[in-house]
Design a protein around this motif. Sequence first.
Motif, PDB file in Angstrom:
ATOM      1  N   SER A 248       0.400  -1.429   0.002  1.00 24.03           N
ATOM      2  CA  SER A 248      -0.035   0.181  -0.860  1.00 24.03           C
ATOM      3  C   SER A 248       0.883   1.170   0.110  1.00 24.03           C
ATOM      4  CB  SER A 248      -0.391   0.489   1.273  1.00 24.03           C
ATOM      5  OG  SER A 248      -1.760  -0.867   1.280  1.00 24.03           O
ATOM      6  N   ASP A 306      -8.605   5.307  10.716  1.00 23.07           N
ATOM      7  CA  ASP A 306     -10.071   4.317  10.043  1.00 23.07           C
ATOM      8  C   ASP A 306     -10.109   4.019  11.440  1.00 23.07           C
ATOM      9  OD1 ASP A 306     -10.189   3.467   7.691  1.00 23.07           O
ATOM     10  OD2 ASP A 306      -9.150   2.158   7.236  1.00 23.07           O
ATOM     11  N   LEU A 320      -0.115   0.097   7.446  1.00 25.52           N
ATOM     12  CA  LEU A 320      -0.599   0.182   6.239  1.00 25.52           C
ATOM     13  C   LEU A 320      -0.456  -1.368   5.810  1.00 25.52           C
ATOM     14  CD1 LEU A 320       0.820   3.735   5.279  1.00 25.52           C
ATOM     15  CD2 LEU A 320      -1.723   2.622   5.145  1.00 25.52           C
ATOM     16  N   GLU A 323      -2.628  -4.063   7.927  1.00 23.95           N
ATOM     17  CA  GLU A 323      -4.227  -4.072   7.558  1.00 23.95           C
ATOM     18  C   GLU A 323      -4.620  -3.930   6.426  1.00 23.95           C
ATOM     19  OE1 GLU A 323      -5.800  -5.052  10.354  1.00 23.95           O
ATOM     20  OE2 GLU A 323      -4.176  -5.074  11.630  1.00 23.95           O
ATOM     21  N   THR A 324      -4.384  -3.144   5.470  1.00 25.95           N
ATOM     22  CA  THR A 324      -4.534  -2.459   4.381  1.00 25.95           C
ATOM     23  C   THR A 324      -3.712  -3.447   3.257  1.00 25.95           C
ATOM     24  OG1 THR A 324      -2.654  -0.814   4.101  1.00 25.95           O
ATOM     25  CG2 THR A 324      -4.381  -0.383   5.446  1.00 25.95           C
ATOM     26  N   SER A 325      -4.431  -2.964   1.771  1.00 24.95           N
ATOM     27  CA  SER A 325      -3.455  -3.359   0.955  1.00 24.95           C
ATOM     28  C   SER A 325      -3.760  -2.519  -0.523  1.00 24.95           C
ATOM     29  CB  SER A 325      -4.554  -4.943   0.333  1.00 24.95           C
ATOM     30  OG  SER A 325      -4.693  -5.610   0.989  1.00 24.95           O
ATOM     31  N   ASP A 328      -7.817  -0.761  -0.999  1.00 20.61           N
ATOM     32  CA  ASP A 328      -8.261  -0.089  -0.241  1.00 20.61           C
ATOM     33  C   ASP A 328      -8.628   1.349   0.147  1.00 20.61           C
ATOM     34  OD1 ASP A 328      -8.509  -2.626   0.949  1.00 20.61           O
ATOM     35  OD2 ASP A 328      -7.612  -3.038   1.464  1.00 20.61           O
ATOM     36  N   THR A 329      -9.904   1.746   0.694  1.00 14.88           N
ATOM     37  CA  THR A 329      -9.686   3.222   1.109  1.00 14.88           C
ATOM     38  C   THR A 329      -9.710   3.559   2.225  1.00 14.88           C
ATOM     39  OG1 THR A 329     -11.903   3.882  -1.004  1.00 14.88           O
ATOM     40  CG2 THR A 329     -11.676   5.485   0.854  1.00 14.88           C
ATOM     41  N   ILE A 330      -9.116   4.549   2.526  1.00 14.99           N
ATOM     42  CA  ILE A 330      -8.783   4.563   4.146  1.00 14.99           C
ATOM     43  C   ILE A 330      -9.458   6.216   4.608  1.00 14.99           C
ATOM     44  CG2 ILE A 330      -7.198   2.715   4.624  1.00 14.99           C
ATOM     45  CD1 ILE A 330      -5.239   5.933   4.875  1.00 14.99           C
ATOM     46  N   THR A 346      -7.675   6.531  -1.341  1.00 17.42           N
ATOM     47  CA  THR A 346      -7.727   5.181  -1.389  1.00 17.42           C
ATOM     48  C   THR A 346      -6.369   4.815  -1.827  1.00 17.42           C
ATOM     49  OG1 THR A 346      -9.662   5.844  -2.906  1.00 17.42           O
ATOM     50  CG2 THR A 346      -8.118   4.084  -3.578  1.00 17.42           C
ATOM     51  N   LEU A 347      -6.095   3.823  -1.619  1.00 19.51           N
ATOM     52  CA  LEU A 347      -3.896   3.372  -1.171  1.00 19.51           C
ATOM     53  C   LEU A 347      -4.383   3.019  -3.346  1.00 19.51           C
ATOM     54  CD1 LEU A 347      -4.703   1.921   2.060  1.00 19.51           C
ATOM     55  CD2 LEU A 347      -3.122   4.228   0.916  1.00 19.51           C
TER      56      LEU A 347
END
Length: 372
Positions: A248, A306, A320, A323-325, A328-330, A346-347
């Motif tokens: 991300s 988040d 990041l 927990e994210t990819s 994803d929108t954080i 948005t990542l």
Amino acid sequence: MDVTSEQPTRRRVLRTIGTAAAFGGFGIGSSAAVQDGQEDDDVDSRFTEVYRETIESVVLVTVSRPDVGGGGGGGLGSGFVIDDQHVVTNNHVVQNAPENGVELQFRNQEWRTASVVGTDVYSDLAVLRVENMPDVAALSFVESEPAIAQNVLVLGNPLGLDASISQGIVSGVDRVLPSPVGFAIPAAIQTDAAVNPGNSGGPLVDLDGDVLGIVFAGTNQTIGFAISARLANRVVPALIEDGEYEHSYMGVGVQPVGPEIADAVGLEDATGVLVTDVVSNAPADGVLEPATRSRPASGDVIVAVDGREIPNQAQLLSFLALETSPGDTIELRIVRDGELRTAELTLEPRPPVERPQPPVGGSPDLPPAIDP
């Protein structure tokens, strides 16, 4: 995801013995070589048991690189078996290896030629495929963060010395390491167990013999670092499946918020990270405002993502990474001009970077880190 959850792992034969007796075998930070034929009282050492349960799964990794050093160079490091086909090591150990140029030596002195199936420069991880794997058990990654002061063992081949073990404790977690390509490696583990060139890519294990991390580098200052199993659990399956892993990316530079900045932006406590730079055309461009030179505290301060508080840069990087990819929108909670606001971002995948020349000896330099 535990990358070995569907693979056979070594038998758990570790006896439950008293903590005081178990930890009396070696001093903190010491190194020990375990030889066959020891006296029976030594066999009762938990360290000896873990060593004998895991060392067959640890390999010496050698890479022939005729293009290094005027035609006679190569790399050397460590690795370990995670299933009946694959070995994990550091990317910098096998980077730019020629086809069929990676050789693995097992504890029983058997050699195998390995192919590189996936690499990730950002986490400095690589997966090798081995045809006709020797009959050794796989090591398993843990899924949780280790505890500070937990006893650990480093297994590998420091300075090319095979089947070596060093013992110490977890002396820090959530460390941010600069990778060989500049981007930071989050959630890393710090240990006082001896780490030397050649240990890179080997396992840092707990006293159950499970892998807490992949040894990354030593500092010649009595501490070493390992890439956490929590990050490896995300990266390694993707390397096996796709040959690569997408991290991300926000496209910001940040710095910690100290008391002076906190007072300037209206925060009661010195917490969060100040946005100092925003990369053009990155996900954060047009969403976050960076500080200016004339007004160092004028930028946005990120205090939560988040709903999770972000007290420092390490926590932002870990969130990041773990927990994210991309895609994803954080939701960011930020302080701008003294007011608490929310913003969505948005990542995207990290942009490609130029690969550096790999170091000889299996231990990377540590340049300054780049923010996410």
